[in-house]
Write an enzyme that holds these catalytic residues in place. Structure first.
Site, short mmCIF file in Angstrom:
data_model
loop_
_atom_site.label_atom_id
_atom_site.label_comp_id
_atom_site.label_asym_id
_atom_site.label_seq_id
_atom_site.Cartn_x
_atom_site.Cartn_y
_atom_site.Cartn_z
N ARG A 132 0.88 -1.21 0.05
CA ARG A 132 0.04 0.02 -0.06
C ARG A 132 0.76 1.21 -0.12
O ARG A 132 0.40 2.25 0.41
CB ARG A 132 -1.20 0.07 1.25
CG ARG A 132 -2.02 -1.19 1.15
CD ARG A 132 -3.23 -0.94 1.72
NE ARG A 132 -4.02 -2.23 1.79
CZ ARG A 132 -3.92 -3.34 2.23
NH1 ARG A 132 -2.97 -3.30 3.43
NH2 ARG A 132 -4.82 -4.09 2.15
N LYS A 154 4.37 11.57 -11.12
CA LYS A 154 3.40 10.91 -11.94
C LYS A 154 4.17 9.51 -12.20
O LYS A 154 5.32 9.60 -12.61
CB LYS A 154 3.14 11.48 -13.42
CG LYS A 154 2.22 12.68 -13.21
CD LYS A 154 1.89 13.03 -14.72
CE LYS A 154 0.90 14.40 -14.77
NZ LYS A 154 0.87 14.91 -16.07
N GLU A 196 12.70 18.86 -23.68
CA GLU A 196 11.78 19.07 -22.45
C GLU A 196 12.35 20.38 -21.74
O GLU A 196 11.60 21.01 -21.17
CB GLU A 196 11.64 17.87 -21.58
CG GLU A 196 10.97 16.74 -22.27
CD GLU A 196 9.47 16.79 -22.21
OE1 GLU A 196 8.93 17.67 -21.64
OE2 GLU A 196 8.76 15.69 -22.28
N LYS A 237 9.30 23.07 -12.97
CA LYS A 237 8.33 22.24 -12.83
C LYS A 237 7.98 21.94 -11.27
O LYS A 237 6.63 21.89 -11.12
CB LYS A 237 8.86 20.69 -13.06
CG LYS A 237 7.83 19.58 -13.22
CD LYS A 237 8.02 18.33 -14.05
CE LYS A 237 7.16 17.48 -13.62
NZ LYS A 237 7.01 16.43 -14.73
N GLU A 247 -2.85 17.82 -11.25
CA GLU A 247 -3.19 18.17 -12.61
C GLU A 247 -4.56 18.60 -12.78
O GLU A 247 -5.31 18.06 -13.77
CB GLU A 247 -2.74 17.30 -13.91
CG GLU A 247 -2.78 17.94 -15.13
CD GLU A 247 -2.21 17.10 -16.29
OE1 GLU A 247 -1.13 16.52 -16.05
OE2 GLU A 247 -2.78 16.89 -17.13
N ARG A 251 -1.04 22.54 -14.04
CA ARG A 251 -0.07 21.62 -14.41
C ARG A 251 -0.18 21.20 -15.88
O ARG A 251 0.65 20.59 -16.43
CB ARG A 251 -0.13 20.41 -13.44
CG ARG A 251 0.98 19.22 -13.78
CD ARG A 251 1.14 18.29 -12.61
NE ARG A 251 2.12 17.40 -12.79
CZ ARG A 251 2.65 16.49 -11.81
NH1 ARG A 251 2.25 16.32 -10.76
NH2 ARG A 251 3.53 15.60 -12.65
N HIS A 262 2.04 12.67 -28.37
CA HIS A 262 1.42 11.35 -27.84
C HIS A 262 0.99 10.57 -29.04
O HIS A 262 0.82 9.23 -29.47
CB HIS A 262 0.46 11.29 -26.89
CG HIS A 262 1.20 11.66 -25.45
ND1 HIS A 262 0.62 12.26 -24.26
CD2 HIS A 262 2.58 11.67 -25.15
CE1 HIS A 262 1.49 12.30 -23.18
NE2 HIS A 262 2.46 12.15 -23.91
N HIS A 277 10.47 9.83 -27.50
CA HIS A 277 9.23 10.64 -26.97
C HIS A 277 9.92 12.32 -26.99
O HIS A 277 9.02 12.75 -27.45
CB HIS A 277 9.39 10.56 -25.50
CG HIS A 277 8.24 11.29 -24.59
ND1 HIS A 277 6.94 11.39 -24.98
CD2 HIS A 277 8.43 12.19 -23.68
CE1 HIS A 277 6.32 12.43 -24.17
NE2 HIS A 277 7.40 13.14 -23.36
N1 GLY Z 1 5.37 15.34 -17.58
C1 GLY Z 1 4.24 16.08 -17.38
C2 GLY Z 1 3.95 16.14 -15.72
O1 GLY Z 1 4.54 15.67 -15.09
O2 GLY Z 1 2.84 16.75 -15.50
#
Ligand code: GLY
Length: 380
Positions: A132, A154, A196, A237, A247, A251, A262, A277
């Site tokens: 968990r 993420k 990026e 970031k 998000e 975000r 994508h 990518h």
């Molecule tokens: N790679 C986009 C994010 O982390 O929101």
């Protein structure tokens, strides 16, 4: 080039990610494997750690890190996965969870993701559900993962329905970006990650874009400019993630260029020999600016400047540069509709009013997108 006073060449840069009980630091600098081991030991003194890595990174860097971890009093079990996007699968996820249990990783132990975005995403997801939830440390070894995927929590795997559709938000307890590890990347992989980096300038930092235009070759060469670029990216970031961890709002700006990207990855079958990518993101960034120009939002001068910078680095900026082609405009729009940023069939794009002036545009008409892509394909 002058660096900020708090970034002395060779010194470690620490970027905090402020998330209340889930806050953590990102440590950026060269040759810090043994410093990393000390930081890990401080986080969990005397703990066991599973070091999850891919077979390529393992061959280059795992023995050195393991030696440092042992010296710091951390007992470590290495778990290797095959390199490549195909490892973000159910089968690999199940195998990794079983391997972590076999290594007897308990709630107080640590899982270390030592690799690029695939290793980080898969390992973070396994850590999010193992018993968990166990703590995990991100030690990203590619430029792309140092400036993007290792930060912000993420995690996930792919499904036959699309990329990253199964996952969880699970913040790392620590991120350590050793920028010397980037020296062993192929030129292609390094440049792909650079897309990026540029993205952060294009989102909301025009001065950083100006700086990138002047300094990109030094970033590639590996001087203090590289550490600075990673630090600026991580700060940008971290600021967005601190405002909007899950998000629900801005975000989504981090997805600049990604709806196109994508779709292109999907249409090229996630085949890294055709498109990785970061290359897809590079084309996506250029398309986002040209689409914004077509919609009358952004000047042609800015759209050209974005493509010219990507071209100068040797990154792709046009659909025609996708090896083997992309398919028709209908196929590209259909591939976009699979993206999880689609809400009730309406496309959400990140568009721009200029360099550093990106914004979230919900409800972009599919016909508008299709017309733009047809024009792009015809220009090929
Ligand atoms: N790679 C986009 C994010 O982390 O929101």
């Amino acid at each position: 080039m002058s660096l900020p006073a708090n970034e002395k060449p060779g010194a470690r840069i620490v970027v905090p990610v402020a998330l209340e009980g889930r806050s953590y630091d990102i440590h950026i600098g060269r040759h810090q494997l043994c410093e990393a081991a000390e930081l890990v030991a401080r986080l969990a003194p005397g703990a066991k750690a599973a070091l999850v890595t891919d077979e390529s990174v393992a061959g280059l860097h795992a023995p050195a890190l393991e030696t440092c971890l042992h010296q710091a009093g951390i007992a470590v079990t290495r778990i290797e996965i095959p390199p490549g996007e195909a490892s973000k699968s159910y089968a690999r996820f199940v195998a990794l969870c079983d391997a972590l249990l076999a290594a007897k990783i308990e709630r107080n132990d640590l899982v270390i993701a030592f690799g690029g975005g695939v290793v980080g995403d898969l390992t973070g997801f396994a850590a999010s559900v193992l018993r968990r939830g166990v703590r995990f440390v991100q030690m990203p070894t590619t430029l792309l993962s140092q400036v993007d995927s290792s930060v912000g929590g993420k995690t996930g795997i792919n499904s036959s329905h699309g990329k990253n559709l199964i996952g969880a938000f699970h913040q790392p307890a620590l991120v350590i970006a050793d920028t010397a590890l980037l020296d062993t990347l192929s030129e292609r992989e390094f440049k792909a990650g650079y897309a990026e980096v540029v993205k952060y300038g294009l989102i909301n930092d025009p001065a950083f874009f100006d700086w990138c235009e002047v300094n990109w070759s030094r970033i590639i060469a590996g001087g203090p400019e590289r550490d600075h670029a990673v630090a600026v990216s991580c700060r940008a970031k971290a600021a967005i993630v601190a405002r909007d961890e899950r998000e629900e709002g801005d975000r989504a700006l981090l997805n600049l260029g990604h709806t196109f990207a994508h779709a292109l990855e999907r249409l090229t079958g996630y085949d890294a020999s055709r498109l990785v990518h970061g290359e897809a993101v590079s084309i996506g960034l250029a398309l986002a600016f040209r689409f914004s120009q077509r919609l009358g939002l952004c000047s042609g001068q800015d759209a050209v400047r974005v493509s010219a910078h990507l071209d100068a680095i040797g990154l792709p900026s046009r659909l025609r540069q996708v090896p083997g082609g992309t398919g028709s405009a209908d196929e590209i729009v259909a591939a976009m509709a699979q993206d999880k940023k689609v809400k009730r069939g309406v496309l959400t794009f990140i568009l721009a009013r200029g360099i550093g002036k990106s914004f979230i545009a919900p409800g972009v008409a599919a016909d508008e997108v299709k017309g733009f892509i047809e024009a792009e394909l015809a220009a090929a």
